[in-house]
Scaffold this motif. Structure first.
Motif, mmCIF file in Angstrom:
data_model
loop_
_atom_site.group_PDB
_atom_site.id
_atom_site.type_symbol
_atom_site.label_atom_id
_atom_site.label_comp_id
_atom_site.label_asym_id
_atom_site.label_seq_id
_atom_site.Cartn_x
_atom_site.Cartn_y
_atom_site.Cartn_z
ATOM 1 N N ILE A 93 0.942 -1.110 0.176
ATOM 2 C CA ILE A 93 -0.032 -0.014 -0.018
ATOM 3 C C ILE A 93 0.930 1.252 0.077
ATOM 4 O O ILE A 93 0.623 2.291 -0.675
ATOM 5 C CB ILE A 93 -1.087 -0.008 1.342
ATOM 6 N N PHE A 94 1.983 1.137 0.711
ATOM 7 C CA PHE A 94 2.870 2.297 0.840
ATOM 8 C C PHE A 94 3.496 2.583 -0.472
ATOM 9 O O PHE A 94 4.191 3.719 -0.853
ATOM 10 C CB PHE A 94 3.920 2.140 1.703
ATOM 11 N N GLN A 95 3.690 1.581 -1.269
ATOM 12 C CA GLN A 95 4.564 1.773 -2.480
ATOM 13 C C GLN A 95 3.422 2.052 -3.716
ATOM 14 O O GLN A 95 4.078 2.626 -4.708
ATOM 15 C CB GLN A 95 5.060 0.273 -2.877
ATOM 16 N N ARG A 96 2.371 1.887 -3.602
ATOM 17 C CA ARG A 96 1.240 2.154 -4.950
ATOM 18 C C ARG A 96 1.223 3.633 -5.020
ATOM 19 O O ARG A 96 0.587 4.245 -6.105
ATOM 20 C CB ARG A 96 0.001 1.460 -4.643
ATOM 21 N N ALA A 97 1.551 4.446 -3.866
ATOM 22 C CA ALA A 97 0.976 5.947 -3.871
ATOM 23 C C ALA A 97 1.700 6.723 -2.825
ATOM 24 O O ALA A 97 2.021 6.044 -1.695
ATOM 25 C CB ALA A 97 -0.524 6.407 -3.922
ATOM 26 N N ASP A 98 1.823 7.954 -3.182
ATOM 27 C CA ASP A 98 2.438 8.715 -1.940
ATOM 28 C C ASP A 98 1.492 9.474 -0.923
ATOM 29 O O ASP A 98 0.159 9.224 -1.205
ATOM 30 C CB ASP A 98 3.374 10.027 -2.620
ATOM 31 N N GLY A 99 1.794 9.941 0.206
ATOM 32 C CA GLY A 99 0.778 10.568 1.122
ATOM 33 C C GLY A 99 0.660 9.619 2.104
ATOM 34 O O GLY A 99 1.117 8.540 2.384
ATOM 35 N N ALA A 100 -0.239 10.091 3.122
ATOM 36 C CA ALA A 100 -0.445 9.603 4.434
ATOM 37 C C ALA A 100 -1.506 8.181 4.187
ATOM 38 O O ALA A 100 -2.191 8.190 3.191
ATOM 39 C CB ALA A 100 -1.192 10.378 5.175
ATOM 40 N N VAL A 101 -0.997 7.268 5.214
ATOM 41 C CA VAL A 101 -1.869 5.845 5.137
ATOM 42 C C VAL A 101 -2.745 6.187 6.191
ATOM 43 O O VAL A 101 -2.325 5.946 7.537
ATOM 44 C CB VAL A 101 -1.181 4.876 5.233
ATOM 45 N N LEU A 102 -4.075 6.341 6.274
ATOM 46 C CA LEU A 102 -4.989 6.475 7.405
ATOM 47 C C LEU A 102 -5.578 5.378 7.896
ATOM 48 O O LEU A 102 -6.309 4.713 7.134
ATOM 49 C CB LEU A 102 -6.067 7.745 6.860
ATOM 50 N N VAL A 103 -5.587 5.205 9.232
ATOM 51 C CA VAL A 103 -5.953 3.875 9.619
ATOM 52 C C VAL A 103 -6.752 4.109 10.859
ATOM 53 O O VAL A 103 -6.404 4.791 11.727
ATOM 54 C CB VAL A 103 -4.867 2.789 10.343
ATOM 55 N N ALA A 104 -8.197 3.660 10.819
ATOM 56 C CA ALA A 104 -9.215 3.554 12.128
ATOM 57 C C ALA A 104 -9.257 2.324 12.425
ATOM 58 O O ALA A 104 -9.688 1.456 11.789
ATOM 59 C CB ALA A 104 -10.374 4.273 11.499
ATOM 60 N N LEU A 105 -9.044 2.098 13.729
ATOM 61 C CA LEU A 105 -9.110 0.778 14.155
ATOM 62 C C LEU A 105 -9.845 0.676 15.650
ATOM 63 O O LEU A 105 -9.507 1.604 16.628
ATOM 64 C CB LEU A 105 -7.795 0.277 14.511
#
Length: 312
Positions: free
Chosen positions: A139-151
């Motif tokens: 997921i980090f390799q497919r696009a730049d920007g933040a990875v937002l995680v709700a858990l």
């Protein structure tokens, strides 16, 4: 616009509410009770046999999923769903209808099927090998920007080892929201948890179950647009400022009843109210009784069955 909020991906927990009802054999209750490695194998075999139903984004229902979709739409990030049965699933991936969760103690809970200690991280490693799952690092390799995680806490425990395995650069891109998550993650990952708490209820009220998704939506609609290129310290400071002066509303203390007592209450109100959601509100507000939505749905079905037997 340069200051438009953007993200590489949005990750949210799955929902036990489904638009397609799974067959009994596609649920945790149909699995044998055994040591974990055998249950994992049985579930993988079961998954391979199930027919595809619809894309993941259409299978899951409920407010939390709707909020997650909105957050993804606002940021342009690809939506992924953290599924205890399938792994990390892209919302546009076609999947089978199933019923399995690491939360609660209902018929879809996998924990009662494990003889001995249930290792949630090992379970996650197993389901992450399914053909429906996406590798977290990819997921980090497919696009730049933040990875937002709700858990929620159960799903934070599922993902804990996978998040810890990320590189320092990848961890720095995480923005995580949820209640009580810092104690679950390592210090390195915990620094990426935004400091949302009960004060959010005075801004965007809801249930405990959908708190992470509400916090996520509040952040992407307001904080991320205010400082789109900010680091985690700037984003944490923005959340603190947004909550400053807010007061968490007092929640009513409702008594917890046994399953049988709640079934009796449901049957009492069924003649006037049949809709599950409205009936749950009556049980909570008019009767003043605490009951989680998943548990209530299960007991509602039982009340209907009991009523059918009584009528016959």
């Amino acid at each position: 616009m340069d200051d438009a909020p953007c993200a590489a991906a949005v990750l949210i927990p799955c929902s036990n509410r489904k638009s397609v009802r799974p067959d009994a054999k596609a649920t945790a209750v149909a699995l044998p009770r055994d040591i974990q490695v055998e249950v994992e194998t049985a579930w993988r075999i079961r998954l391979a046999e199930l027919p595809l139903a619809c894309v993941a984004g259409a299978l899951y229902a409920g407010r939390g999923i709707q909020l997650g979709r909105r957050a993804a739409a606002v940021t342009g990030g690809k939506l992924f769903i953290v599924s205890a049965g399938l792994g990390l699933v892209a919302a546009d991936r076609k999947i089978p209808a199933y019923g399995l969760t690491v939360s609660g103690h209902g018929p879809e809970s996998i924990a009662p099927k494990i003889a001995g200690r249930f290792d949630v991280e090992e379970w996650w490693r197993s389901v992450s090998g399914s053909k429906f799952s996406t590798d977290l690092a990819a997921i980090f390799q497919r696009a730049d920007g933040a990875v937002l995680v709700a858990l929620t806490q159960p799903y934070a425990r599922l993902l804990s080892a996978s998040l810890e395995a990320l590189t320092c650069a990848e961890v720095a891109r995480l923005r995580i929201v949820g209640i009580g998550l810092a104690e679950i993650f390592s210090a390195r990952v915990s620094r990426q948890v935004l400091p949302y708490d009960g004060r959010l209820e005075s801004i965007l009220p809801g249930t405990k179950t959908d708190f992470p998704q509400r916090a996520l939506l509040h952040f992407v609609e307001n904080g991320l647009s205010t400082c789109p290129g900010g680091d985690v310290n700037e984003h944490r400071a923005w959340v603190e400022k947004a909550l400053n002066g807010r007061v968490a509303p007092a929640r009513p203390v409702r008594p917890r009843l046994t399953d049988e007592e709640i079934v009796i209450l449901i049957q009492r109100h069924l003649p006037e109210i049949q809709a599950v959601g409205r009936l749950l509100r009556v049980i909570r507000d008019r009767e003043g009784v605490a009951c989680e939505q998943a548990r209530f749905t299960r007991l509602y079905k039982r009340a209907i069955q009991w009523g059918t037997h009584d009528a016959s």
